[in-house]
Motif scaffolding. Structure first.
Motif, mmCIF file in Angstrom:
data_model
loop_
_atom_site.group_PDB
_atom_site.id
_atom_site.type_symbol
_atom_site.label_atom_id
_atom_site.label_comp_id
_atom_site.label_asym_id
_atom_site.label_seq_id
_atom_site.Cartn_x
_atom_site.Cartn_y
_atom_site.Cartn_z
ATOM 1 N N GLU A 149 6.100 -43.314 -47.404
ATOM 2 C CA GLU A 149 6.769 -43.439 -46.099
ATOM 3 C C GLU A 149 7.251 -42.063 -45.631
ATOM 4 O O GLU A 149 7.233 -41.104 -46.393
ATOM 5 C CB GLU A 149 7.976 -44.386 -46.221
ATOM 6 N N ASN A 150 7.705 -42.034 -44.392
ATOM 7 C CA ASN A 150 8.371 -40.849 -43.829
ATOM 8 C C ASN A 150 7.520 -39.586 -43.788
ATOM 9 O O ASN A 150 8.023 -38.483 -43.970
ATOM 10 C CB ASN A 150 9.678 -40.555 -44.589
ATOM 11 N N ARG A 188 3.034 -52.298 -46.238
ATOM 12 C CA ARG A 188 4.321 -51.593 -46.073
ATOM 13 C C ARG A 188 5.439 -52.622 -46.098
ATOM 14 O O ARG A 188 5.232 -53.784 -45.728
ATOM 15 C CB ARG A 188 4.356 -50.867 -44.732
ATOM 16 N N ASP A 192 10.590 -51.020 -43.269
ATOM 17 C CA ASP A 192 10.059 -49.703 -42.881
ATOM 18 C C ASP A 192 9.284 -49.803 -41.564
ATOM 19 O O ASP A 192 9.363 -48.920 -40.709
ATOM 20 C CB ASP A 192 9.125 -49.157 -43.980
#
Ligand code: 5AD
Ligand code: SF4
Length: 448
Positions: A149-150, A188, A192
């Motif tokens: 993520e991110n 996911r 998120d």
């Protein structure tokens, strides 16, 4: 992500060029790769000749996509002769094919960095290694259980964006390379995804497309796709689309959520591939023509204005012209708004690569032409029913040839061209349809 700052310290005033081939998931990866490059201090350029770093984010779905990529990668050899400091990189689905990796290692020696569709976050580390150790770096390894993520993202548009919900595919349709190069399905976490959608909405985004090779097998923290759709709808973002849905996994609950929620577009991409049961079984699609038609019937019962699009493969090994005609008759029964059709392209390592043809390439081409002819007539007929009606259109940009001609899409995904100016871009407008064509509609904006 400390490699980001490590690279940032090494480079000054450098430009990066990224070219992405293929589907929306690959486009989304491309936006992340641009985000990473920008975080490392590169400014992005559309001109490969002035680049200090050039990346081809590749697609492996059909032979011609690969041919185009090898052509493009060859050109960078000349750019590198002119600018020896140029770093050339390759990522995406093609790097997941063993024979491509081998060719890159031995023939395309001007390619400095190679990584995969499943480890895009490795770019800063690989770039750092290349710049400091001055050697070619290849790394396509990834952990199938992890979703990173991110990753910084630089979206191409300021009003519509793709949002991946799951990666990979477990279906192994016999013609398809995707399960080999993108690996097993992983989803996911719902939170998120919601965080990303909320943040897009707060930044003014109007439309999102939930993305996955097979979104209907989404399973994030035990939640199925229908539950995710409801939560995404609750964020209040104005338009939600999703793709791709596998007919064998399309839960009727997903259709009910679509029907209930105003901000979920009444638009369904449901790849059928063939209208013949023997061909469908040989493709390992695990549904029949009858099952497919019953889904379409139920979907239309719930949503009479639903737009339906599909993918079709012509000339699958063993397909006869009589079997192909079942696909033609399916088009007449379903009456798709649009189809995406492809002539079968054998992919190395897939079961269909070894299957025998009964038709010649010429016969396949003739069938393909017949398919287009039938669909063009149907699309034209459907588009005629739009005449004189008013549709809410999200304006996506200006026509390439006329700065006062705008182009946008209806909820159902139809392209509408209408007079306006740049102030329309990224905004909704109500457009009255004044003329219809096979591929698009013409109209006049009546209010915005
Ligand atoms: N040959 C031709 N078309 C293919 N597709 C996938 N693999 C192949 C192949 N080997 C098509 C399918 C799929 C779409 C994304 O691409 O129709 O739905
Ligand atoms: Fe390929 Fe079938 Fe998976 Fe779609 S569902 S990506 S066609 S294997």
């Amino acid at each position: 992500m400390s490699y980001i700052s490590a690279v940032k310290r090494l480079i000054h005033n450098k430009k990066a060029y990224v070219r992405t081939f293929g589907c929306q998931l690959n486009e989304n990866d491309g936006e992340k790769l641009q985000g990473l490059l920008s975080a490392m201090g590169y400014s992005l350029t559309e001109d490969p000749e002035e680049a200090d770093f050039a990346l081809l984010n590749t697609c492996a779905i059909r032979e011609n996509a690969e041919k185009k990529t090898f052509g493009a990668i060859g050109v960078f050899k000349h750019y590198k002769e002119k600018n020896p400091g140029l770093v050339v990189a390759m990522s995406g689905c093609m790097t997941g094919e063993p024979h491509v990796l081998e060719r890159l290692k031995t023939v395309y020696r001007h390619v400095d960095i190679v990584f995969g569709a499943n480890n895009i976050e490795a770019l800063p580390r690989l770039l750092f290694q290349h710049l400091t150790e001055n050697r070619r770096v290849f790394d396509t390894d990834y952990d199938e259980t992890v979703v990173t993520e991110n990753i910084p993202t630089l979206h191409a548009s300021s009003f519509k964006a793709g949002v991946p919900v799951m990666y990979g595919c477990n279906n192994f349709c016999t013609y398809c390379i995707v399960p080999y190069v993108r690996g097993r399905e992983r989803s996911r976490n719902t939170e998120d995804i919601l965080k990303e959608v909320r943040s897009l909405r707060e930044s003014g985004y109007k439309e999102i497309m939930l993305l996955g090779q097979n979104v209907n097998s989404y399973m994030g923290g035990g939640e199925a796709f229908a539950a995710l759709l409801e939560k995404v709808s609750d964020t209040g973002i104005e338009r939600i689309r999703f793709m791709t849905s596998h007919p064998k996994d399309l839960n009727p609950q997903v259709l009910r959520v679509m029907a209930e929620r105003d901000n979920i577009c009444k638009c369904l991409h449901l790849p059928v591939q063939s209208g013949n049961n023997r061909v469908l079984a040989s493709m390992n699609r695990r549904y029949t023509r009858e099952k497919y038609l019953s889904i379409v019937e139920y979907a239309r019962e719930l949503m009479p204005d639903l737009s339906i699009t599909t993918d079709i493969i012509v000339g699958f090994p063993g397909e006869t012209t009589a079997e192909f005609e079942d696909t033609l008759s399916l088009l007449e029964t379903v009456r798709y708004d649009a189809i995406f059709s492809f002539i079968f392209s054998p992919r190395k390592g897939t079961p269909a690569e070894k299957m025998k043809d009964v038709l010649t390439e010429k016969e396949k081409k003739a069938n393909f032409e017949r398919l287009l002819e039938v669909q063009n007539r149907i699309s034209g007929e459907i588009n005629k029913t739009y005449l004189g009606k008013v549709y809410r259109v999200l304006c996506e940009g200006t026509s390439k040839t006329d700065p006062f001609m705008m182009t946008g899409r209806t909820e159902g995904g139809k392209i509408v061209n209408f007079k306006g100016d740049a102030s329309f871009v990224g905004q909704f407008a109500d457009v009255k349809i004044t003329e219809t064509k096979t591929w698009n509609l013409q109209g006049e904006a009546i209010c915005r």
